[in-house]
Design a protein around this motif. Structure first.
Motif, PDB file in Angstrom:
ATOM      1  N   VAL A 196      52.468  88.806 112.932  1.00  0.00           N
ATOM      2  CA  VAL A 196      53.927  88.833 113.003  1.00  0.00           C
ATOM      3  C   VAL A 196      54.480  89.691 111.874  1.00  0.00           C
ATOM      4  O   VAL A 196      53.864  89.837 110.812  1.00  0.00           O
ATOM      5  CB  VAL A 196      54.528  87.406 112.909  1.00  0.00           C
ATOM      6  N   GLN A 197      55.654  90.250 112.127  1.00  0.00           N
ATOM      7  CA  GLN A 197      56.399  91.002 111.123  1.00  0.00           C
ATOM      8  C   GLN A 197      57.836  90.508 111.133  1.00  0.00           C
ATOM      9  O   GLN A 197      58.563  90.710 112.108  1.00  0.00           O
ATOM     10  CB  GLN A 197      56.348  92.508 111.405  1.00  0.00           C
ATOM     11  N   VAL A 198      58.241  89.828 110.064  1.00  0.00           N
ATOM     12  CA  VAL A 198      59.590  89.262 109.974  1.00  0.00           C
ATOM     13  C   VAL A 198      60.539  90.341 109.480  1.00  0.00           C
ATOM     14  O   VAL A 198      60.416  90.829 108.356  1.00  0.00           O
ATOM     15  CB  VAL A 198      59.610  88.052 109.021  1.00  0.00           C
ATOM     16  N   GLN A 199      61.467  90.723 110.330  1.00  0.00           N
ATOM     17  CA  GLN A 199      62.467  91.709 109.940  1.00  0.00           C
ATOM     18  C   GLN A 199      63.706  91.040 109.351  1.00  0.00           C
ATOM     19  O   GLN A 199      64.287  91.525 108.402  1.00  0.00           O
ATOM     20  CB  GLN A 199      62.847  92.555 111.166  1.00  0.00           C
ATOM     21  N   SER A 200      64.085  89.891 109.921  1.00  0.00           N
ATOM     22  CA  SER A 200      65.252  89.166 109.400  1.00  0.00           C
ATOM     23  C   SER A 200      65.226  87.735 109.917  1.00  0.00           C
ATOM     24  O   SER A 200      65.414  87.516 111.114  1.00  0.00           O
ATOM     25  CB  SER A 200      66.554  89.864 109.826  1.00  0.00           C
ATOM     26  N   LEU A 201      64.985  86.794 109.010  1.00  0.00           N
ATOM     27  CA  LEU A 201      65.043  85.369 109.324  1.00  0.00           C
ATOM     28  C   LEU A 201      65.652  84.644 108.127  1.00  0.00           C
ATOM     29  O   LEU A 201      65.435  85.052 106.977  1.00  0.00           O
ATOM     30  CB  LEU A 201      63.656  84.811 109.632  1.00  0.00           C
ATOM     31  N   PRO A 202      66.373  83.563 108.359  1.00  0.00           N
ATOM     32  CA  PRO A 202      66.984  82.833 107.226  1.00  0.00           C
ATOM     33  C   PRO A 202      65.908  82.262 106.300  1.00  0.00           C
ATOM     34  O   PRO A 202      64.847  81.817 106.759  1.00  0.00           O
ATOM     35  CB  PRO A 202      67.773  81.707 107.915  1.00  0.00           C
ATOM     36  N   PRO A 203      66.141  82.261 104.984  1.00  0.00           N
ATOM     37  CA  PRO A 203      65.193  81.639 104.062  1.00  0.00           C
ATOM     38  C   PRO A 203      65.130  80.135 104.268  1.00  0.00           C
ATOM     39  O   PRO A 203      66.121  79.517 104.681  1.00  0.00           O
ATOM     40  CB  PRO A 203      65.752  81.993 102.677  1.00  0.00           C
ATOM     41  N   LEU A 204      63.971  79.545 103.975  1.00  0.00           N
ATOM     42  CA  LEU A 204      63.761  78.115 104.202  1.00  0.00           C
ATOM     43  C   LEU A 204      63.511  77.387 102.886  1.00  0.00           C
ATOM     44  O   LEU A 204      63.101  78.006 101.893  1.00  0.00           O
ATOM     45  CB  LEU A 204      62.546  77.907 105.115  1.00  0.00           C
ATOM     46  N   PRO A 205      63.737  76.056 102.845  1.00  0.00           N
ATOM     47  CA  PRO A 205      63.359  75.273 101.657  1.00  0.00           C
ATOM     48  C   PRO A 205      61.840  75.316 101.433  1.00  0.00           C
ATOM     49  O   PRO A 205      61.078  75.701 102.321  1.00  0.00           O
ATOM     50  CB  PRO A 205      63.841  73.858 101.996  1.00  0.00           C
ATOM     51  N   ALA A 206      61.426  74.874 100.261  1.00  0.00           N
ATOM     52  CA  ALA A 206      60.007  74.949  99.901  1.00  0.00           C
ATOM     53  C   ALA A 206      59.132  74.087 100.790  1.00  0.00           C
ATOM     54  O   ALA A 206      57.942  74.375 100.968  1.00  0.00           O
ATOM     55  CB  ALA A 206      59.821  74.558  98.430  1.00  0.00           C
ATOM     56  N   ASP A 207      59.697  73.018 101.366  1.00  0.00           N
ATOM     57  CA  ASP A 207      58.890  72.112 102.184  1.00  0.00           C
ATOM     58  C   ASP A 207      58.930  72.467 103.674  1.00  0.00           C
ATOM     59  O   ASP A 207      58.420  71.720 104.496  1.00  0.00           O
ATOM     60  CB  ASP A 207      59.362  70.670 102.000  1.00  0.00           C
ATOM     61  N   LYS A 208      59.542  73.613 104.020  1.00  0.00           N
ATOM     62  CA  LYS A 208      59.634  74.037 105.420  1.00  0.00           C
ATOM     63  C   LYS A 208      58.904  75.364 105.611  1.00  0.00           C
ATOM     64  O   LYS A 208      58.692  76.127 104.675  1.00  0.00           O
ATOM     65  CB  LYS A 208      61.096  74.173 105.855  1.00  0.00           C
ATOM     66  N   GLN A 209      58.552  75.656 106.890  1.00  0.00           N
ATOM     67  CA  GLN A 209      57.828  76.876 107.208  1.00  0.00           C
ATOM     68  C   GLN A 209      58.066  77.241 108.673  1.00  0.00           C
ATOM     69  O   GLN A 209      58.286  76.365 109.517  1.00  0.00           O
ATOM     70  CB  GLN A 209      56.322  76.666 106.947  1.00  0.00           C
ATOM     71  N   TYR A 210      58.070  78.530 108.959  1.00  0.00           N
ATOM     72  CA  TYR A 210      58.195  78.977 110.338  1.00  0.00           C
ATOM     73  C   TYR A 210      56.858  78.809 111.052  1.00  0.00           C
ATOM     74  O   TYR A 210      55.791  79.005 110.471  1.00  0.00           O
ATOM     75  CB  TYR A 210      58.628  80.444 110.392  1.00  0.00           C
ATOM     76  N   GLN A 211      56.924  78.463 112.344  1.00  0.00           N
ATOM     77  CA  GLN A 211      55.717  78.282 113.137  1.00  0.00           C
ATOM     78  C   GLN A 211      55.868  79.023 114.461  1.00  0.00           C
ATOM     79  O   GLN A 211      56.909  78.938 115.130  1.00  0.00           O
ATOM     80  CB  GLN A 211      55.435  76.794 113.395  1.00  0.00           C
ATOM     81  N   LEU A 212      54.821  79.758 114.823  1.00  0.00           N
ATOM     82  CA  LEU A 212      54.811  80.527 116.063  1.00  0.00           C
ATOM     83  C   LEU A 212      54.097  79.723 117.149  1.00  0.00           C
ATOM     84  O   LEU A 212      53.081  79.071 116.886  1.00  0.00           O
ATOM     85  CB  LEU A 212      54.096  81.866 115.841  1.00  0.00           C
ATOM     86  N   TRP A 213      54.651  79.779 118.357  1.00  0.00           N
ATOM     87  CA  TRP A 213      54.067  79.084 119.514  1.00  0.00           C
ATOM     88  C   TRP A 213      53.876  80.074 120.647  1.00  0.00           C
ATOM     89  O   TRP A 213      54.638  81.034 120.782  1.00  0.00           O
ATOM     90  CB  TRP A 213      54.986  77.948 119.992  1.00  0.00           C
ATOM     91  N   TYR A 214      52.833  79.857 121.459  1.00  0.00           N
ATOM     92  CA  TYR A 214      52.686  80.632 122.687  1.00  0.00           C
ATOM     93  C   TYR A 214      52.608  79.660 123.864  1.00  0.00           C
ATOM     94  O   TYR A 214      52.089  78.559 123.755  1.00  0.00           O
ATOM     95  CB  TYR A 214      51.455  81.539 122.633  1.00  0.00           C
ATOM     96  N   MET A 215      53.165  80.080 124.973  1.00  0.00           N
ATOM     97  CA  MET A 215      53.282  79.238 126.151  1.00  0.00           C
ATOM     98  C   MET A 215      52.150  79.544 127.131  1.00  0.00           C
ATOM     99  O   MET A 215      51.891  80.698 127.471  1.00  0.00           O
ATOM    100  CB  MET A 215      54.627  79.462 126.837  1.00  0.00           C
TER     101      MET A 215
END
Length: 274
Positions: A196-215
Motif C-alpha cells: 500500500v501507498q498512503v497518499q492522504s489519510l487522517p493521523p491516528l492515536p498511538a493505540d490505533k492502526q489502519y487495516q486492509l481487508w480483501y473480499m
C-alpha cells in the motif's frame, strides 16, 4: 527513597572527609550497603580524594634520612631517661603571636583543601552528566538509524512487488468519514503479494492502526495493518498472502489489527476490476 536527591544532598562528600556525625555515618554506611548507586558514588568520591592526596604528597629529601641515622648511635647502651612534665602556661602560649599565626595558616590551608575537594567533586558530577547526555544522544541516533534502515528495507521489498509482472494498482478514495483520504493498493495475483501507498489519510492515536481487508465470496479477510508514514512516496509491503480478491477496503482498528473489521470505521473501499 529518592537515591538521586540523597546523592545530590552533599552528605556523601561530608562522609568521605569525616565531617559527619555518628548517626549520619551509620546512615550512609547502611544505605550504601542497600543501594548500589550510593556505593558507587562513595567509591568515586574516595578515589577522587585519594588521587588528590597522592598528587600533592611530598617525598622527604634523602638528606633527612642520612642526618637522622648520623645522630643515632646504636652501639652505646641506652640509658633510661626520666621525663618530667614541664609546666606550661597555656594562656600565654595560646595568646602568643606565633601560635595565632600558625593556627590561622593551618585553618586557611584546611579550608582551601576542603573547597578544592568540593570543586573536584563538582567537576566530576558535571563530567558524569555530560557523559550521560552524550550516551542518550547516541542512543537516539542509533534508534533513528535503525528506523531508517527498517524503512529502507521495507521500501526495497515494496519496490520489488511493484516491479513484478502482473502487479495491479487499485486506487481507494475516502468516504464521508475521510473525504480527503486517498491511497493505492498494489496487488500481484501471481505472487500473492500486496503493498500500500498512503497518499492522504487522517493521523491516528498511538493505540490505533489502519487495516486492509480483501473480499472473497463477499466476506472480508485480513490483509495486514499499516501506518501513515512521514512521506507519501513510501510504499509499505504487507505480510499477508492474497491469492484472490473481489475488492479491497480499509478500516481503523486497534494497534496490531483485528480478526474482524469494524464496519463503523470503514473509510474506503474499491472493487477489483476484471
Amino acid at each position: 527513597m529518592n537515591v538521586t536527591e540523597y546523592i545530590a544532598s552533599g552528605i556523601l562528600e561530608s562522609y568521605v572527609m569525616g565531617a559527619v556525625s555518628d548517626q549520619e555515618r551509620r546512615e550512609v554506611e547502611c544505605l550504601s550497603s542497600i543501594y548500589p548507586d550510593i556505593r558507587q558514588e562513595l567509591d568515586q568520591l574516595s578515589e577522587v580524594l585519594e588521587s588528590y592526596a597522592l598528587m600533592h604528597s611530598v617525598e622527604p629529601p634523602e638528606s633527612v634520612k642520612a642526618k637522622l641515622l648520623a645522630q643515632l648511635d646504636f652501639e652505646k647502651p641506652v640509658r633510661e631517661t626520666i621525663v618530667r612534665p614541664m609546666p606550661i602556661d597555656m594562656t600565654t602560649a595560646n595568646s602568643s603571636p606565633t601560635f595565632r599565626v600558625t593556627w590561622i595558616v593551618a585553618a586557611s590551608m584546611g579550608l582551601l583543601l576542603l573547597l578544592f575537594s568540593f570543586f573536584l567533586l563538582s567537576q566530576l558530577r558535571t563530567n558524569q552528566k555530560t557523559l550521560a547526555e552524550a550516551r542518550l544522544d547516541n542512543s537516539k541516533i542509533q534508534a533513528e538509524v535503525r528506523q531508517l534502515r527498517d524503512q529502507k528495507t521495507q521500501a526495497d521489498q515494496a519496490l520489488a512487488v511493484l516491479r513484478q509482472p502482473g502487479t495491479r494498482t487499485l486506487e481507494l478514495k475516502g468516504n464521508d468519514k475521510a473525504p480527503q483520504g486517498s491511497m493505492l493498493v498494489f496487488w500481484n495475483s501471481q505472487t500473492h503479494q500486496v503493498a500500500v501507498q498512503v497518499q492522504s489519510l487522517p493521523p491516528l492515536p498511538a493505540d490505533k492502526q489502519y487495516q486492509l481487508w480483501y473480499m472473497v465470496g463477499g466476506k472480508p479477510v485480513d490483509a495486514g495493518v499499516f501506518d501513515v508514514l512521514p512521506s507519501a512516496d513510501l510504499v509499505q509491503r504487507l505480510n499477508r498472502s492474497v491469492s484472490q480478491a473481489e475488492a479491497f477496503a480499509v478500516t481503523v482498528e486497534k494497534r496490531g489489527g483485528s480478526p474482524t473489521p469494524t464496519l463503523s470505521t470503514l473509510l474506503a473501499m474499491a472493487p477489483v476490476k476484471a
